[in-house]
Write a protein that holds these residues in place. Sequence first.
Motif, PDB file in Angstrom:
ATOM      1  N   TYR A 256       0.859  -1.179   0.000  1.00 25.37           N
ATOM      2  CA  TYR A 256       0.000   0.000   0.000  1.00 25.37           C
ATOM      3  C   TYR A 256       0.892   1.224   0.000  1.00 25.37           C
ATOM      4  CZ  TYR A 256      -3.820   3.118   1.409  1.00 25.37           C
ATOM      5  OH  TYR A 256      -4.749   4.126   1.466  1.00 25.37           O
ATOM      6  N   GLN A 257       0.736   2.040  -0.990  1.00 25.56           N
ATOM      7  CA  GLN A 257       1.492   3.295  -1.124  1.00 25.56           C
ATOM      8  C   GLN A 257       3.006   3.062  -1.106  1.00 25.56           C
ATOM      9  OE1 GLN A 257      -0.052   5.899  -1.900  1.00 25.56           O
ATOM     10  NE2 GLN A 257      -1.916   6.266  -0.714  1.00 25.56           N
ATOM     11  N   MET A 258       3.421   2.023  -1.777  1.00 26.26           N
ATOM     12  CA  MET A 258       4.849   1.714  -1.716  1.00 26.26           C
ATOM     13  C   MET A 258       5.650   2.263  -2.912  1.00 26.26           C
ATOM     14  SD  MET A 258       5.842   0.276   1.040  1.00 26.26           S
ATOM     15  CE  MET A 258       7.429  -0.420   0.574  1.00 26.26           C
ATOM     16  N   GLU A 259       4.936   2.745  -3.950  1.00 26.51           N
ATOM     17  CA  GLU A 259       5.645   3.128  -5.192  1.00 26.51           C
ATOM     18  C   GLU A 259       6.804   4.084  -4.917  1.00 26.51           C
ATOM     19  OE1 GLU A 259       2.280   3.347  -4.877  1.00 26.51           O
ATOM     20  OE2 GLU A 259       1.991   1.375  -5.795  1.00 26.51           O
ATOM     21  N   ASP A 260       6.522   5.144  -4.169  1.00 29.38           N
ATOM     22  CA  ASP A 260       7.569   6.147  -3.937  1.00 29.38           C
ATOM     23  C   ASP A 260       7.927   6.232  -2.452  1.00 29.38           C
ATOM     24  OD1 ASP A 260       5.174   7.082  -3.053  1.00 29.38           O
ATOM     25  OD2 ASP A 260       5.518   9.163  -3.648  1.00 29.38           O
ATOM     26  N   ALA A 261       7.552   5.194  -1.697  1.00 31.05           N
ATOM     27  CA  ALA A 261       7.746   5.272  -0.249  1.00 31.05           C
ATOM     28  C   ALA A 261       9.229   5.277   0.121  1.00 31.05           C
ATOM     29  CB  ALA A 261       7.041   4.107   0.428  1.00 31.05           C
ATOM     30  N   GLU A 262       9.554   6.056   1.139  1.00 35.06           N
ATOM     31  CA  GLU A 262      10.930   6.083   1.632  1.00 35.06           C
ATOM     32  C   GLU A 262      11.068   5.263   2.911  1.00 35.06           C
ATOM     33  OE1 GLU A 262      11.787  10.253   1.918  1.00 35.06           O
ATOM     34  OE2 GLU A 262      12.159  10.398  -0.250  1.00 35.06           O
ATOM     35  N   ILE A 263       9.985   5.264   3.682  1.00 38.30           N
ATOM     36  CA  ILE A 263       9.981   4.391   4.859  1.00 38.30           C
ATOM     37  C   ILE A 263       8.690   3.565   4.844  1.00 38.30           C
ATOM     38  CG2 ILE A 263      11.355   5.988   6.264  1.00 38.30           C
ATOM     39  CD1 ILE A 263       8.693   6.585   7.805  1.00 38.30           C
ATOM     40  N   ALA A 264       8.740   2.429   5.499  1.00 37.39           N
ATOM     41  CA  ALA A 264       7.554   1.572   5.470  1.00 37.39           C
ATOM     42  C   ALA A 264       7.488   0.685   6.704  1.00 37.39           C
ATOM     43  CB  ALA A 264       7.567   0.699   4.213  1.00 37.39           C
ATOM     44  N   LEU A 265       6.290   0.168   6.918  1.00 35.16           N
ATOM     45  CA  LEU A 265       6.054  -0.766   8.019  1.00 35.16           C
ATOM     46  C   LEU A 265       5.540  -2.075   7.417  1.00 35.16           C
ATOM     47  CD1 LEU A 265       5.692  -1.188  11.184  1.00 35.16           C
ATOM     48  CD2 LEU A 265       3.297  -0.562  10.803  1.00 35.16           C
ATOM     49  N   ILE A 266       6.035  -3.172   7.949  1.00 40.96           N
ATOM     50  CA  ILE A 266       5.467  -4.468   7.584  1.00 40.96           C
ATOM     51  C   ILE A 266       4.487  -4.853   8.672  1.00 40.96           C
ATOM     52  CG2 ILE A 266       5.924  -6.920   7.252  1.00 40.96           C
ATOM     53  CD1 ILE A 266       8.616  -6.264   6.208  1.00 40.96           C
ATOM     54  N   ALA A 267       3.260  -5.159   8.269  1.00 39.59           N
ATOM     55  CA  ALA A 267       2.261  -5.567   9.263  1.00 39.59           C
ATOM     56  C   ALA A 267       1.560  -6.802   8.771  1.00 39.59           C
ATOM     57  CB  ALA A 267       1.274  -4.442   9.502  1.00 39.59           C
ATOM     58  N   LEU A 268       0.930  -7.511   9.694  1.00 38.75           N
ATOM     59  CA  LEU A 268       0.119  -8.660   9.316  1.00 38.75           C
ATOM     60  C   LEU A 268      -1.107  -8.691  10.213  1.00 38.75           C
ATOM     61  CD1 LEU A 268       1.868 -11.936  10.566  1.00 38.75           C
ATOM     62  CD2 LEU A 268       2.331  -9.677  11.463  1.00 38.75           C
ATOM     63  N   GLY A 269      -2.136  -9.358   9.743  1.00 39.45           N
ATOM     64  CA  GLY A 269      -3.365  -9.437  10.528  1.00 39.45           C
ATOM     65  C   GLY A 269      -4.103  -8.103  10.528  1.00 39.45           C
ATOM     66  N   THR A 270      -4.915  -7.888  11.543  1.00 44.86           N
ATOM     67  CA  THR A 270      -5.803  -6.726  11.552  1.00 44.86           C
ATOM     68  C   THR A 270      -5.068  -5.403  11.728  1.00 44.86           C
ATOM     69  OG1 THR A 270      -6.127  -7.129  13.904  1.00 44.86           O
ATOM     70  CG2 THR A 270      -7.817  -7.959  12.422  1.00 44.86           C
TER      71      THR A 270
END
Lengths: 390, 300
Positions: A256-270
């Motif tokens: 989700y919104q990763m195209e130009d992302a500089e930082i990100a979170l990996i999540a799973l579940g709800t």
Amino acid sequence: MVMKVISADHAVAHGARLARVEVVPAFPITPQTLIVELIAEFINDGELDADFLPVESEHSAMSAAIGACAGGARAFTATSSQGLALMHEMLYAAPQNRLPVVMVNVNRSLGAASGIWVEYNDSMPERESGWLQVYIEDNQEALDMVIQAYRIAEDRGVMLPMMVCLDGFVLSHTVERVDFPDQQLVDSFLPKFKPLYVLDPDEPVTMNPITPPEYAMEMRYQLHQAVDESKLVIEKVDREYGALTGRAYGGLIDTYQMEDAEIALIALGTVTSTARVVVDHLRSKGKKVGLVKLRFLRPFPSDELRSIAKNLKALGVFDRSVSFNGFGPVFTETRNALYHLGIPLTNHVAGIGGRDVTFEEVREMFSVIEENAKGHRVKECHWHGLRGGS
Amino acid sequence: MYEIRFHGRGGQGAVMAAQALAEAAVLEGYYAQAFPYFGAERRGAPVRAFARIDESKISIKSQVYEPDALVILDESILEIDPISEGLKPDGKAIINTVKKPEEVDLGIEVECGTVDATTIALETIKAPIVNTSILGAFARVVDIVPLESILNAIMNRFGEKLGHQSGVMNAEAARIAYHNTVVGRCKGTRTIVRKKVWLPAWDEIPIGNTLSAREIDGIAVGPGSMAQNLTGTWRTQTPRYSKEKCIRCLRCWFSCPEGCIERQEDDYERWDYRYCKGCGICAEVCPADAIEMVRGVYEW
Ligand code: SF4
Ligand code: SF4
């Protein structure tokens, strides 16, 4: 198309009904109970042509599911927490014998410090068992994944059992809108189960004979390869299901919104859902943030993760279970996969023992990741929502 | 380092022999280890045991592939396993047999001691458990541990486990065997053939760990496969059935752990000797003495 407002547990039961499961051995345990109750009703009311086996323990539930599958039937069961732990011994029989049982595990913490609320420390340890594991974000996905699970598990190139994991209470007892695919559509997508071998007195076979070292190692390697190769099938089945129903989930991993992302979170579940809203919020403030939804823990999408993450300045990993004195299991897996990329990583432990994971907490995760991206010193492992230090 | 490989059958005490030898070596001031390797089979199945003796602490933990000495507790295993595989050219062999060394063909000509350990065991300890007798023979052929230490080790291990009297009897068996052993050189004319086992690569194994009766490859797979495990090769004694004495009570049929007694239409019995492992249970339960256990491997 039928639409209903139901809990994820009930969505799962409808998924099993639509998948035309044939044998359901089960033992009720909170918060899984609603699943088996509804399936029992379906069978009682003639809406599902299956045998319901009320067993005396989860160990027996898994044994019976494996036995039914070995006998050529499409087997389903569901459990949770202590129940899954009690199955542990039997879980290992299904993968090496290539018996595609599907089981829903409603994630719940494993006592002591007994609780009935969501935590992933029941299913995480089973990632070494050979079962495929998918983590669910909402009720619709719960229904769809039970159907997909059989297609994946029973694929000739896979033939492995699969565990559909969903958050206790946050999903199991929460009602949401769920669309039902037509039975006809499901039938066309999911043909009748064709086992590799069938236990049949008229044509005897020996299943699971004692296996000396000369053979065991090659057999394990074969299983190792099968889990690896299930990746392609998972992606393919998801695309096909998407074409048929309009609902695809990204296969192993979604972004989700990763195209130009500089930082990100990996999540799973709800927590993935809450994180989406946080991403929207941060994006509205001009921050280039993104979200990676980890769907499968086994097979673990290492290659996919590498290509998604390669340009990030920092990445955080959410974990809903703890490895004491270490990191959360999802973090450990992620760091293994991304080791060579050298991306700064942080681990974000939250929601332990069913503690609610709030918008604020997820935002806090992103701010730690942001600090990390700037090159500031941050702790590798953060517990969010913990009283006393952090 | 001195390495010894024992070949025997489940129940003959190969494992205890290896342990007692290790203990004897330790009593002599050496370092030693002993360990078994066997499958999940039962009494009668071929087993291996290993021992190592050295002047310093032994770190290696793998099996012995090139032994300095072979100890063969059951001659019939020569027909099943490539027993002498890896035996060093200057190695030695100790064999339980009624034959003289020069009558035995190991496939490699080495110094060899033979002894009828089975008879000695039957006479002294009243059971065909030959582990202690064969150790006496070992002391005669291999001069690494003297007989005294072996007798002490036997007293320690057997006395502790089975009582002093048993220790004395077992030590006596070893002493008799020591004196009865004939030392010479065995023949080396037979070719050592590796057992034909199907050892598939990981991608050749039938998926699902399932053996189908129709798959030739499947039944050749080692794990528990009947085609490969002809348990009839395990026996040292064979049941002989007298139809005349049989009262058709079917107790033997019911009790045979191998299921190799076949019931005929008239309730008389027939034996499938491919799988009779000679345990003697059928003879034991027969109320009419219609089954007699005869030493050796026969088919009637
Ligand atoms: S000795 Fe008798 S009981 Fe034992 S395996 Fe042979 S037939 Fe069966
Ligand atoms: S136990 Fe003896 S008497 Fe009875 S059936 Fe067998 S052989 Fe005959």
